[in-house]
Design a protein around this motif. Sequence first.
Motif, PDB file in Angstrom:
ATOM      1  N   GLU A  49     -21.609  27.545 -13.849  1.00  0.00           N
ATOM      2  CA  GLU A  49     -20.865  26.411 -13.266  1.00  0.00           C
ATOM      3  C   GLU A  49     -21.794  25.216 -13.067  1.00  0.00           C
ATOM      4  N   HIS A  84     -20.792  25.837  -2.824  1.00  0.00           N
ATOM      5  CA  HIS A  84     -19.618  26.306  -3.543  1.00  0.00           C
ATOM      6  C   HIS A  84     -18.892  27.295  -2.634  1.00  0.00           C
ATOM      7  N   SER A  99     -23.283  23.706  -4.883  1.00  0.00           N
ATOM      8  CA  SER A  99     -22.471  22.802  -5.698  1.00  0.00           C
ATOM      9  C   SER A  99     -23.240  21.500  -5.935  1.00  0.00           C
ATOM     10  N   GLY A 203     -17.959  16.745 -13.279  1.00  0.00           N
ATOM     11  CA  GLY A 203     -17.701  17.251 -11.928  1.00  0.00           C
ATOM     12  C   GLY A 203     -16.336  16.899 -11.375  1.00  0.00           C
ATOM     13  N   ARG A 205     -13.630  18.289 -11.112  1.00  0.00           N
ATOM     14  CA  ARG A 205     -12.884  19.318 -10.383  1.00  0.00           C
ATOM     15  C   ARG A 205     -13.519  19.608  -9.028  1.00  0.00           C
ATOM     16  N   ASP A 206     -14.719  19.092  -8.806  1.00  0.00           N
ATOM     17  CA  ASP A 206     -15.443  19.449  -7.593  1.00  0.00           C
ATOM     18  C   ASP A 206     -15.479  18.280  -6.620  1.00  0.00           C
ATOM     19  N   ARG A 208     -16.710  18.024  -3.830  1.00  0.00           N
ATOM     20  CA  ARG A 208     -17.964  17.859  -3.092  1.00  0.00           C
ATOM     21  C   ARG A 208     -18.932  16.901  -3.776  1.00  0.00           C
ATOM     22  N   TRP A 209     -18.670  16.573  -5.046  1.00  0.00           N
ATOM     23  CA  TRP A 209     -19.562  15.661  -5.762  1.00  0.00           C
ATOM     24  C   TRP A 209     -19.237  14.202  -5.469  1.00  0.00           C
TER      25      TRP A 209
END
Length: 215
Positions: A49, A84, A99, A203, A205-206, A208-209
């Motif tokens: 990931e 994560h 993450s 990133g 989908r994340d 937190r980024w």
Amino acid sequence: MNAMRPNAGDSRGRHTPEAAGAPVPGAEGPAGSRTHNSTMMRRASLMQEPVLVLNATYEPINVTAVRRAMVLMLKGVAQAEEMHNSEVHSAAHAHRVPSVIRLLAYRHIPQQSRALSRKNILLRDRNTCQFCGRIFPSSELTLDHVVPRSRGGRSSWENLVACCYRCNNNKGDRTPEEAGLKLARKPRPFTLHTSRQLMRLIGHRDERWRKYLFY
Ligand SMILES: [Zn+2]
């Protein structure tokens, strides 16, 4: 302990994940299966990931894989800034997976060299062959030197484009003009903007980024 030896049996240790959205057949383990094998597969895919890497100054500088990020943390080179939701398990422990990580010492990295890679060129060109304009999976694309290397064409952001094998064969050792081909668009040089854009694509989908990439 074996589980924390990131290079054991992994020839792809430095491979960063393909862009989200680009189809990667077989990358995901079979969902819902409880066999030992599928657990191992899910784990392998979790280790690949993407993890956002920040410089000591919180400037986003790179994207790496969970596996590599955990090595940097173990070596004391980086620390986790965001975690994560998943964990990896070794014999005795569960390890939370990062993450976003941040390097503890500032590192100077020249912009051009750090980002020139097949993966980033394909991302910039959105997996679209720059000659026929069709979209392909990464595995069916190659990089074409617009001005051939035999003519002094360099391996740079301005001279490399995503190209399907068919167009690449057709073009051969010629310039686009000589081959009667037209570039979909002029390859853009690498800028800080390109860099942020690529990291956002990887990133997206994340959540937190986001705060590190300003979107
Ligand atoms: Zn093509």
